[in-house]
Design a protein around this motif. Structure first.
Motif, PDB file in Angstrom:
ATOM      1  N   GLY A 143       0.885  -1.130  -0.124  1.00 48.37           N
ATOM      2  CA  GLY A 143       0.167  -0.053  -0.024  1.00 48.37           C
ATOM      3  C   GLY A 143       0.784   1.320  -0.145  1.00 48.37           C
ATOM      4  O   GLY A 143       2.140   1.263  -0.316  1.00 48.37           O
ATOM      5  N   ILE A 144       0.176   2.440   0.041  1.00 47.18           N
ATOM      6  CA  ILE A 144       0.936   3.576   0.038  1.00 47.18           C
ATOM      7  C   ILE A 144       0.662   4.571   1.347  1.00 47.18           C
ATOM      8  O   ILE A 144       1.388   5.597   1.357  1.00 47.18           O
ATOM      9  N   GLU A 145       0.148   4.120   2.369  1.00 47.61           N
ATOM     10  CA  GLU A 145      -0.114   5.094   3.636  1.00 47.61           C
ATOM     11  C   GLU A 145       1.188   5.161   4.255  1.00 47.61           C
ATOM     12  O   GLU A 145       1.385   6.467   4.504  1.00 47.61           O
ATOM     13  N   ILE A 146       2.091   4.266   4.473  1.00 46.11           N
ATOM     14  CA  ILE A 146       3.526   4.597   5.134  1.00 46.11           C
ATOM     15  C   ILE A 146       4.383   5.687   4.331  1.00 46.11           C
ATOM     16  O   ILE A 146       4.978   6.219   4.977  1.00 46.11           O
ATOM     17  N   PRO A 147       4.588   5.413   3.116  1.00 46.92           N
ATOM     18  CA  PRO A 147       5.469   6.528   2.631  1.00 46.92           C
ATOM     19  C   PRO A 147       4.658   7.946   2.557  1.00 46.92           C
ATOM     20  O   PRO A 147       5.480   9.072   2.729  1.00 46.92           O
ATOM     21  N   ILE A 148       3.420   8.030   2.380  1.00 47.94           N
ATOM     22  CA  ILE A 148       2.763   9.289   2.710  1.00 47.94           C
ATOM     23  C   ILE A 148       2.885   9.949   3.960  1.00 47.94           C
ATOM     24  O   ILE A 148       3.244  10.982   4.158  1.00 47.94           O
ATOM     25  N   ALA A 149       2.944   8.906   5.052  1.00 46.49           N
ATOM     26  CA  ALA A 149       3.183   9.433   6.235  1.00 46.49           C
ATOM     27  C   ALA A 149       4.618   9.865   6.447  1.00 46.49           C
ATOM     28  O   ALA A 149       4.891  10.888   7.124  1.00 46.49           O
ATOM     29  N   ALA A 150       5.563   9.119   5.703  1.00 45.97           N
ATOM     30  CA  ALA A 150       7.108   9.546   5.871  1.00 45.97           C
ATOM     31  C   ALA A 150       7.295  10.915   5.351  1.00 45.97           C
ATOM     32  O   ALA A 150       7.943  11.883   5.801  1.00 45.97           O
ATOM     33  N   ALA A 151       6.412  11.071   4.051  1.00 47.86           N
ATOM     34  CA  ALA A 151       6.584  12.566   3.541  1.00 47.86           C
ATOM     35  C   ALA A 151       6.084  13.460   4.482  1.00 47.86           C
ATOM     36  O   ALA A 151       6.753  14.663   4.486  1.00 47.86           O
TER      37      ALA A 151
END
Length: 342
Positions: A210-218
């Motif tokens: 999924g994409i949630e974690i890299p969005i949170a990192a950003a």
């Protein structure tokens, strides 16, 4: 600062150049800043008896050695030359991780401007210093490592750069080297630990689904985001299952760009778009009855209502005892020009 988004193709081309070209097109359409491959010669990377990793066995079976698997996934120097110039044509940055000194030399001769050192090589001092000697920006991934191991790798790079006088451009990526990585293991706060410990730009190389974690990192300030992607997760190969498909990669890039916009400059002030709502949603002092010219304003003459275009409620006690400069009908917002001192 704009987040540098690396679409990690890795070996998801399965050794096929047509697939590799399609991956470049896909990364460009998704809005990534760079696409990254992996450059290696299998015989220089693993022994004949090296087993496959657990996730590799799960994805493609255990019937072959890691050497045999990697051999199928190799690209030639001419292949990388073609990919480099195709990226230039498509206006997307070409990157490839070198796993040995000769591969690093070839990529340097091609004109690759940013070198990525993978997590598995963080203890490989000869390779790290060979890459540092290219005097080009380096992104160092830190999966599977303790802080003291990161410190040594950083020192090895600076030992070379300090001698050459290179304008140091080193970025550290927090990473969990599991495919896929689980959210409970990600420990995104370690990204900030790297930032505080070394005073360097930091980012995040993601292997979660999924994409949630890299969005949170950003949102936490990652300057670089790296994410594996594929044309189709059902393709046969070691990394496809833990990779994003085209629509997901595009959604991730879009979300990160929105996060960048949302971060702002940190100054607490109304947004320009709030101005109309600010007037409507706030309250003013309002006449509770008809006020005649010359009347003294009493407390029970005043009520507090929307809109906020008149005298603010905080001045209720101030206007008590003042006189009306003119007649004011009931349920009217009171303005300072309507009043005068008694």
């Amino acid at each position: 600062m704009k987040t540098f988004i690396i679409a990690e193709a890795g070996v998801n081309h399965n050794g096929n150049m047509d697939t590799a070209i399609k991956l470049i097109d896909m990364a460009k359409r998704a809005g990534a800043d760079a696409i990254k491959f992996q450059t290696f010669k299998s015989e220089r990377l693993v022994t004949r008896s090296t087993p496959k990793a657990k996730y590799q066995k799960a994805n493609i079976g255990s019937g072959e050695s890691q050497l045999e698997m990697l051999k199928r996934l190799e690209l030639t120097n001419d292949n990388f030359k073609r990919l480099f110039y195709y990226c230039r044509k498509k206006n997307i940055i070409f990157m490839s991780t070198p796993f040995d000194e000769k591969s690093a030399d070839m990529l340097d001769r091609l004109g690759m401007n940013i070198f990525k050192i993978p997590s598995g090589e963080i203890t490989n001092k000869p390779l790290i210093q060979h890459i540092a000697a290219k005097n080009k920006p380096v992104i160092l991934s830190t999966g599977m490592s303790y802080l003291n191991e990161v410190e040594k790798a950083v020192r090895w790079i600076y030992d070379i750069w300090n001698k050459s006088g290179f304008n140091q451009q080193l970025t550290l990526l927090h990473c969990v080297s599991n495919y896929p990585a689980h959210a409970k293991d990600v420990n995104l706060c370690a990204m900030n630990t790297l930032k505080v410990s070394f005073g360097l730009p930091v980012g995040y190389s993601d292997h979660t689904l999924g994409i949630e974690i890299p969005i949170a990192a950003a949102a936490m300030g990652a300057k670089v985001i790296e994410k594996h992607f594929t044309l189709d997760r059902n393709m046969k190969g070691p990394d496809h299952k833990a990779s994003l498909e085209p629509d997901e990669l595009k959604a991730m890039v879009k979300a990160i760009r929105n996060v960048e916009k949302a971060m702002g400059d940190g100054i607490k002030r109304p947004a320009e778009s709030e101005e109309e709502t600010r007037i409507i949603a706030r309250r003013s002092l309002v006449t509770k009855r008809d006020i005649k010219k010359g009347d003294v304003i009493r407390s029970d003459d005043i009520i507090i209502k929307r809109p906020g275009s008149g005298i603010l409620p905080e001045f209720k006690d101030i206007i008590k005892g003042m006189r009306a400069r003119k007649s004011i009908i009931a349920d009217s917002v009171i303005k300072w020009g309507d009043l005068k001192d008694a």
